[in-house]
Design a protein around this motif. Structure first.
Motif, PDB file in Angstrom:
ATOM      1  N   ALA A   1       4.915  74.186  -2.063  1.00  0.00           N
ATOM      2  CA  ALA A   1       6.126  73.994  -1.265  1.00  0.00           C
ATOM      3  C   ALA A   1       7.229  73.398  -2.139  1.00  0.00           C
ATOM      4  CB  ALA A   1       5.834  73.079  -0.089  1.00  0.00           C
ATOM      5  N   LEU A   2       8.434  73.832  -1.901  1.00  0.00           N
ATOM      6  CA  LEU A   2       9.582  73.349  -2.656  1.00  0.00           C
ATOM      7  C   LEU A   2      10.020  72.008  -2.082  1.00  0.00           C
ATOM      8  CD1 LEU A   2      11.657  73.994  -4.843  1.00  0.00           C
ATOM      9  CD2 LEU A   2      13.022  75.106  -3.087  1.00  0.00           C
ATOM     10  N   SER A   3      10.101  71.007  -2.922  1.00  0.00           N
ATOM     11  CA  SER A   3      10.479  69.675  -2.479  1.00  0.00           C
ATOM     12  C   SER A   3      11.996  69.602  -2.288  1.00  0.00           C
ATOM     13  CB  SER A   3      10.039  68.634  -3.508  1.00  0.00           C
ATOM     14  OG  SER A   3      10.523  67.376  -3.129  1.00  0.00           O
ATOM     15  N   THR A   4      12.414  69.166  -1.117  1.00  0.00           N
ATOM     16  CA  THR A   4      13.842  69.026  -0.820  1.00  0.00           C
ATOM     17  C   THR A   4      14.240  67.557  -0.720  1.00  0.00           C
ATOM     18  OG1 THR A   4      13.396  69.193   1.544  1.00  0.00           O
ATOM     19  CG2 THR A   4      13.961  71.232   0.388  1.00  0.00           C
ATOM     20  N   ALA A   5      13.454  66.696  -1.250  1.00  0.00           N
ATOM     21  CA  ALA A   5      13.735  65.266  -1.157  1.00  0.00           C
ATOM     22  C   ALA A   5      14.998  64.882  -1.921  1.00  0.00           C
ATOM     23  CB  ALA A   5      12.552  64.472  -1.670  1.00  0.00           C
TER      24      ALA A   5
ATOM     25  N   LEU B   1      17.599  66.860  -2.487  1.00  0.00           N
ATOM     26  CA  LEU B   1      18.732  67.686  -2.090  1.00  0.00           C
ATOM     27  C   LEU B   1      19.908  66.861  -1.544  1.00  0.00           C
ATOM     28  CD1 LEU B   1      19.667  70.597  -1.962  1.00  0.00           C
ATOM     29  CD2 LEU B   1      18.740  70.735   0.338  1.00  0.00           C
ATOM     30  N   PRO B   2      19.712  65.879  -0.671  1.00  0.00           N
ATOM     31  CA  PRO B   2      20.869  65.082  -0.212  1.00  0.00           C
ATOM     32  C   PRO B   2      21.563  64.340  -1.356  1.00  0.00           C
ATOM     33  CG  PRO B   2      19.005  64.721   1.238  1.00  0.00           C
ATOM     34  CD  PRO B   2      18.509  65.539   0.081  1.00  0.00           C
ATOM     35  N   ASP B   3      20.786  63.864  -2.331  1.00  0.00           N
ATOM     36  CA  ASP B   3      21.400  63.189  -3.477  1.00  0.00           C
ATOM     37  C   ASP B   3      22.305  64.133  -4.254  1.00  0.00           C
ATOM     38  OD1 ASP B   3      20.047  60.877  -2.856  1.00  0.00           O
ATOM     39  OD2 ASP B   3      18.366  61.324  -4.196  1.00  0.00           O
TER      40      ASP B   3
ATOM     41  N   VAL C   1      23.803  66.865  -3.120  1.00  0.00           N
ATOM     42  CA  VAL C   1      24.955  67.215  -2.287  1.00  0.00           C
ATOM     43  C   VAL C   1      25.990  66.093  -2.311  1.00  0.00           C
ATOM     44  CG1 VAL C   1      25.700  67.638   0.080  1.00  0.00           C
ATOM     45  CG2 VAL C   1      23.685  68.800  -0.811  1.00  0.00           C
ATOM     46  N   PHE C   2      25.566  64.854  -2.170  1.00  0.00           N
ATOM     47  CA  PHE C   2      26.515  63.743  -2.179  1.00  0.00           C
ATOM     48  C   PHE C   2      27.135  63.540  -3.556  1.00  0.00           C
ATOM     49  CE2 PHE C   2      24.285  62.386   1.739  1.00  0.00           C
ATOM     50  CZ  PHE C   2      25.401  62.394   2.564  1.00  0.00           C
ATOM     51  N   MET C   3      26.385  63.811  -4.608  1.00  0.00           N
ATOM     52  CA  MET C   3      26.935  63.703  -5.946  1.00  0.00           C
ATOM     53  C   MET C   3      28.032  64.762  -6.155  1.00  0.00           C
ATOM     54  SD  MET C   3      24.954  63.509  -9.641  1.00  0.00           S
ATOM     55  CE  MET C   3      23.526  64.166  -8.893  1.00  0.00           C
ATOM     56  N   LEU C   4      27.803  65.984  -5.718  1.00  0.00           N
ATOM     57  CA  LEU C   4      28.820  67.027  -5.818  1.00  0.00           C
ATOM     58  C   LEU C   4      30.039  66.706  -4.950  1.00  0.00           C
ATOM     59  CD1 LEU C   4      26.639  70.264  -5.819  1.00  0.00           C
ATOM     60  CD2 LEU C   4      28.066  69.396  -7.677  1.00  0.00           C
ATOM     61  N   LEU C   5      29.798  66.215  -3.745  1.00  0.00           N
ATOM     62  CA  LEU C   5      30.888  65.840  -2.859  1.00  0.00           C
ATOM     63  C   LEU C   5      31.750  64.751  -3.494  1.00  0.00           C
ATOM     64  CD1 LEU C   5      32.213  66.075  -0.043  1.00  0.00           C
ATOM     65  CD2 LEU C   5      30.666  64.276   0.689  1.00  0.00           C
TER      66      LEU C   5
END
Length: 156
Positions: free
Chosen positions: A13-17, A19-21, A23-27
């Motif tokens: 399974a692909l870990s999405t843990a 992913l929020p980090d 996204v917020f870094m890009l934002l």
């Protein structure tokens, strides 16, 4: 038939843990690097005159910009002597009110550092710029910046 089924090999399974980090870094990156345009230019991008010595403005939040040139809309005339203050075409008589409205929003400590930048097309008449300078003197806005680009001023 057999009683036990063989397990098929599956991809892990692909870990999405994280992913929020990401996204917020890009934002955060785009929020820091993006600049917002304050005014919509109703005047064609001024072809600035060239100068041999150019100095960059320090604090752009204390700069009020006046555009002079030919408008994109022909209803204001075909000449190069139209003046844009904020988002509307104005006359030289509206310059003092424009400056006074900017001064109200600035603290007393920063008022001596307020600069007026004149971005005039090189085809604009000197009379229009003289009228603007005269109106700036009326409201004691004496720090004036004439926007140019670096180049050989003698040959152009």
């Amino acid at each position: 038939m057999s009683k036990f089924k063989k397990e098929k090999k599956r991809l892990p399974a692909l870990s999405t843990a994280s992913l929020p980090d990401i996204v917020f870094m890009l934002l955060f990156f785009f929020m820091v690097t993006t600049t917002m345009r304050e005014t919509k230019l109703l005047i064609d991008s001024p072809r600035l005159p060239s100068a041999m010595e150019v100095k960059k403005l320090e604090n752009k939040s204390l700069v009020s910009t006046i555009y002079v040139g030919k408008t994109k809309n022909s209803k204001y005339g075909a000449g190069y002597d139209n003046i844009q203050l904020n988002d509307k075409i104005s006359s030289a008589d509206d310059v003092p009110e424009f400056i006074l409205n900017r001064i109200v929003n600035i603290s007393d400590i920063e008022k001596p550092f307020m600069t007026t930048s004149l971005k005039a097309d090189k085809e604009s008449s000197v009379g229009t710029m003289a009228d603007i300078r005269e109106k700036l003197r009326e409201v004691n806005a004496l720090k004036l910046n004439l926007s140019t680009h670096k180049g050989d001023a003698i040959n152009k």
